[in-house]
Design a protein around this motif. Sequence first.
Motif, PDB file in Angstrom:
ATOM      1  N   PHE A 197       0.844  -1.195   0.000  1.00  0.00           N
ATOM      2  CA  PHE A 197       0.000   0.000   0.000  1.00  0.00           C
ATOM      3  C   PHE A 197       0.878   1.242   0.000  1.00  0.00           C
ATOM      4  CE2 PHE A 197      -2.813   3.007   2.500  1.00  0.00           C
ATOM      5  CZ  PHE A 197      -3.641   3.307   1.434  1.00  0.00           C
ATOM      6  N   ASP A 198       0.823   2.011  -1.094  1.00  0.00           N
ATOM      7  CA  ASP A 198       1.587   3.243  -1.205  1.00  0.00           C
ATOM      8  C   ASP A 198       0.647   4.431  -1.372  1.00  0.00           C
ATOM      9  OD1 ASP A 198       3.937   1.711  -1.150  1.00  0.00           O
ATOM     10  OD2 ASP A 198       4.896   2.972  -2.654  1.00  0.00           O
ATOM     11  N   LEU A 199       1.163   5.604  -1.031  1.00  0.00           N
ATOM     12  CA  LEU A 199       0.426   6.850  -1.189  1.00  0.00           C
ATOM     13  C   LEU A 199       1.190   7.736  -2.160  1.00  0.00           C
ATOM     14  CD1 LEU A 199      -0.307   7.549   2.585  1.00  0.00           C
ATOM     15  CD2 LEU A 199      -1.791   6.408   0.912  1.00  0.00           C
ATOM     16  N   GLU A 200       0.463   8.329  -3.075  1.00  0.00           N
ATOM     17  CA  GLU A 200       1.045   9.273  -4.033  1.00  0.00           C
ATOM     18  C   GLU A 200       0.635  10.671  -3.610  1.00  0.00           C
ATOM     19  OE1 GLU A 200       0.873  10.248  -8.838  1.00  0.00           O
ATOM     20  OE2 GLU A 200      -0.403   8.678  -7.986  1.00  0.00           O
ATOM     21  N   LEU A 201       1.627  11.550  -3.483  1.00  0.00           N
ATOM     22  CA  LEU A 201       1.355  12.934  -3.106  1.00  0.00           C
ATOM     23  C   LEU A 201       2.517  13.808  -3.534  1.00  0.00           C
ATOM     24  CD1 LEU A 201       1.860  13.471   0.724  1.00  0.00           C
ATOM     25  CD2 LEU A 201       2.746  11.522  -0.503  1.00  0.00           C
ATOM     26  N   SER A 202       2.331  15.107  -3.451  1.00  0.00           N
ATOM     27  CA  SER A 202       3.413  16.006  -3.847  1.00  0.00           C
ATOM     28  C   SER A 202       4.485  16.025  -2.766  1.00  0.00           C
ATOM     29  CB  SER A 202       2.879  17.424  -4.077  1.00  0.00           C
ATOM     30  OG  SER A 202       2.669  18.078  -2.843  1.00  0.00           O
ATOM     31  N   PRO A 203       5.738  16.216  -3.172  1.00  0.00           N
ATOM     32  CA  PRO A 203       6.808  16.275  -2.170  1.00  0.00           C
ATOM     33  C   PRO A 203       6.616  17.435  -1.192  1.00  0.00           C
ATOM     34  CG  PRO A 203       7.711  16.460  -4.408  1.00  0.00           C
ATOM     35  CD  PRO A 203       6.242  16.302  -4.536  1.00  0.00           C
ATOM     36  N   THR A 204       6.069  18.546  -1.661  1.00  0.00           N
ATOM     37  CA  THR A 204       5.849  19.675  -0.752  1.00  0.00           C
ATOM     38  C   THR A 204       4.781  19.344   0.284  1.00  0.00           C
ATOM     39  OG1 THR A 204       4.385  20.714  -2.373  1.00  0.00           O
ATOM     40  CG2 THR A 204       6.664  21.465  -2.334  1.00  0.00           C
ATOM     41  N   ASP A 205       3.757  18.582  -0.116  1.00  0.00           N
ATOM     42  CA  ASP A 205       2.754  18.145   0.859  1.00  0.00           C
ATOM     43  C   ASP A 205       3.362  17.167   1.852  1.00  0.00           C
ATOM     44  OD1 ASP A 205       0.717  19.746  -0.104  1.00  0.00           O
ATOM     45  OD2 ASP A 205      -0.251  18.151  -1.258  1.00  0.00           O
ATOM     46  N   MET A 206       4.262  16.310   1.373  1.00  0.00           N
ATOM     47  CA  MET A 206       4.933  15.380   2.291  1.00  0.00           C
ATOM     48  C   MET A 206       5.731  16.147   3.328  1.00  0.00           C
ATOM     49  SD  MET A 206       7.896  12.660   2.034  1.00  0.00           S
ATOM     50  CE  MET A 206       8.638  12.806   3.634  1.00  0.00           C
ATOM     51  N   LEU A 207       6.449  17.161   2.880  1.00  0.00           N
ATOM     52  CA  LEU A 207       7.240  17.979   3.798  1.00  0.00           C
ATOM     53  C   LEU A 207       6.350  18.711   4.795  1.00  0.00           C
ATOM     54  CD1 LEU A 207       9.843  19.363   1.264  1.00  0.00           C
ATOM     55  CD2 LEU A 207      10.298  17.769   3.149  1.00  0.00           C
ATOM     56  N   ALA A 208       5.219  19.215   4.332  1.00  0.00           N
ATOM     57  CA  ALA A 208       4.290  19.906   5.237  1.00  0.00           C
ATOM     58  C   ALA A 208       3.730  18.947   6.277  1.00  0.00           C
ATOM     59  CB  ALA A 208       3.157  20.545   4.434  1.00  0.00           C
ATOM     60  N   ALA A 209       3.354  17.745   5.847  1.00  0.00           N
ATOM     61  CA  ALA A 209       2.748  16.772   6.759  1.00  0.00           C
ATOM     62  C   ALA A 209       3.723  16.267   7.816  1.00  0.00           C
ATOM     63  CB  ALA A 209       2.184  15.593   5.972  1.00  0.00           C
ATOM     64  N   THR A 210       5.003  16.204   7.473  1.00  0.00           N
ATOM     65  CA  THR A 210       6.003  15.682   8.410  1.00  0.00           C
ATOM     66  C   THR A 210       6.803  16.799   9.085  1.00  0.00           C
ATOM     67  OG1 THR A 210       7.670  15.504   6.654  1.00  0.00           O
ATOM     68  CG2 THR A 210       6.311  13.538   7.101  1.00  0.00           C
ATOM     69  N   ARG A 211       6.563  18.025   8.650  1.00  0.00           N
ATOM     70  CA  ARG A 211       7.391  19.164   9.083  1.00  0.00           C
ATOM     71  C   ARG A 211       8.861  18.872   8.776  1.00  0.00           C
ATOM     72  NH1 ARG A 211       3.728  19.126  13.873  1.00  0.00           N
ATOM     73  NH2 ARG A 211       2.269  20.830  13.486  1.00  0.00           N
ATOM     74  N   GLY A 212       9.052  18.221   7.617  1.00  0.00           N
ATOM     75  CA  GLY A 212      10.375  17.770   7.234  1.00  0.00           C
ATOM     76  C   GLY A 212      11.201  18.805   6.505  1.00  0.00           C
ATOM     77  N   THR A 213      12.436  18.409   6.242  1.00  0.00           N
ATOM     78  CA  THR A 213      13.369  19.226   5.483  1.00  0.00           C
ATOM     79  C   THR A 213      13.887  18.389   4.318  1.00  0.00           C
ATOM     80  OG1 THR A 213      15.234  18.494   6.830  1.00  0.00           O
ATOM     81  CG2 THR A 213      14.107  20.516   7.531  1.00  0.00           C
ATOM     82  N   THR A 214      14.596  19.045   3.406  1.00  0.00           N
ATOM     83  CA  THR A 214      15.216  18.313   2.301  1.00  0.00           C
ATOM     84  C   THR A 214      16.734  18.455   2.377  1.00  0.00           C
ATOM     85  OG1 THR A 214      15.063  20.191   0.796  1.00  0.00           O
ATOM     86  CG2 THR A 214      13.255  18.602   0.734  1.00  0.00           C
ATOM     87  N   ALA A 215      17.397  17.448   1.887  1.00  0.00           N
ATOM     88  CA  ALA A 215      18.855  17.451   1.763  1.00  0.00           C
ATOM     89  C   ALA A 215      19.215  16.295   0.838  1.00  0.00           C
ATOM     90  CB  ALA A 215      19.532  17.256   3.123  1.00  0.00           C
ATOM     91  N   ARG A 216      20.379  16.340   0.288  1.00  0.00           N
ATOM     92  CA  ARG A 216      20.844  15.201  -0.504  1.00  0.00           C
ATOM     93  C   ARG A 216      21.322  14.131   0.464  1.00  0.00           C
ATOM     94  NH1 ARG A 216      23.420  14.126  -6.076  1.00  0.00           N
ATOM     95  NH2 ARG A 216      23.958  11.952  -5.731  1.00  0.00           N
ATOM     96  N   ILE A 217      20.502  13.120   0.647  1.00  0.00           N
ATOM     97  CA  ILE A 217      20.830  12.043   1.597  1.00  0.00           C
ATOM     98  C   ILE A 217      20.908  10.695   0.918  1.00  0.00           C
ATOM     99  CG2 ILE A 217      19.948  13.283   3.617  1.00  0.00           C
ATOM    100  CD1 ILE A 217      17.411  11.477   3.392  1.00  0.00           C
ATOM    101  N   ARG A 218      20.923  10.692  -0.407  1.00  0.00           N
ATOM    102  CA  ARG A 218      20.986   9.431  -1.155  1.00  0.00           C
ATOM    103  C   ARG A 218      22.379   9.248  -1.731  1.00  0.00           C
ATOM    104  NH1 ARG A 218      19.666  13.383  -4.308  1.00  0.00           N
ATOM    105  NH2 ARG A 218      20.296  13.481  -6.478  1.00  0.00           N
ATOM    106  N   ARG A 219      22.657   8.004  -1.997  1.00  0.00           N
ATOM    107  CA  ARG A 219      23.824   7.682  -2.816  1.00  0.00           C
ATOM    108  C   ARG A 219      23.354   6.605  -3.781  1.00  0.00           C
ATOM    109  NH1 ARG A 219      26.585   3.103  -0.663  1.00  0.00           N
ATOM    110  NH2 ARG A 219      25.925   2.660   1.453  1.00  0.00           N
ATOM    111  N   LEU A 220      24.011   6.501  -4.899  1.00  0.00           N
ATOM    112  CA  LEU A 220      23.588   5.542  -5.907  1.00  0.00           C
ATOM    113  C   LEU A 220      23.857   4.125  -5.431  1.00  0.00           C
ATOM    114  CD1 LEU A 220      24.780   7.387  -9.120  1.00  0.00           C
ATOM    115  CD2 LEU A 220      22.497   7.359  -8.101  1.00  0.00           C
ATOM    116  N   ALA A 221      22.979   3.251  -5.805  1.00  0.00           N
ATOM    117  CA  ALA A 221      23.097   1.834  -5.385  1.00  0.00           C
ATOM    118  C   ALA A 221      24.249   1.161  -6.081  1.00  0.00           C
ATOM    119  CB  ALA A 221      21.817   1.093  -5.666  1.00  0.00           C
TER     120      ALA A 221
END
Length: 166
Positions: free
Chosen positions: A142-166
């Motif tokens: 079960f997944d939810l599709e939403l805008s990244p800005t809405d995700m940030l608002a809902a979690t009070r989150g921030t963004t940063a480059r936290i990924r690295r390639l597999a």
Amino acid sequence: MAKKSSAAGPTTAATIALARAGISFVPHAYAHDSAVTDFGGEAASELGVDPSRVFKTLMVDTDAGLGIGVVPVSGMLDLKAVAAALGGKRAALAEIALAERKSGYVVGGISPFGQKTPLPTVLDDSALEFVTIYVSGGRRGFDLELSPTDMLAATRGTTARIRRLA
């Protein structure tokens, strides 16, 4: 359009939290294969979505405390980068039992929304390249599709480059 999604999915703590916050989302349910352990890869495949748009929610234990890193399933979490984004120097993935207890979800179904213990959340900045992204809706299959800005608002989150390639 996703190939095995339903117009309505189950009610979970994640969907309740988003509804209470007034944030719109599209639920996508699919048949989870219990033999599969690559939950994000399975979601991308079953929903017919590019893996760079499907994000996994990972709880981390840093020297600054617990936090959440949300990264595309096409990559991996950069532990040093997520630690820095959360105000620490070191991080490790949280133990499964701790992640399940603090989030209220099972691994493979941990959603960034509606967690028992809300934690600081960092969304990988690649999410901002998309109009919508997919994250776990609070259970496997079960997944939810939403805008990244809405995700940030809902979690009070921030963004940063936290990924690295597999």
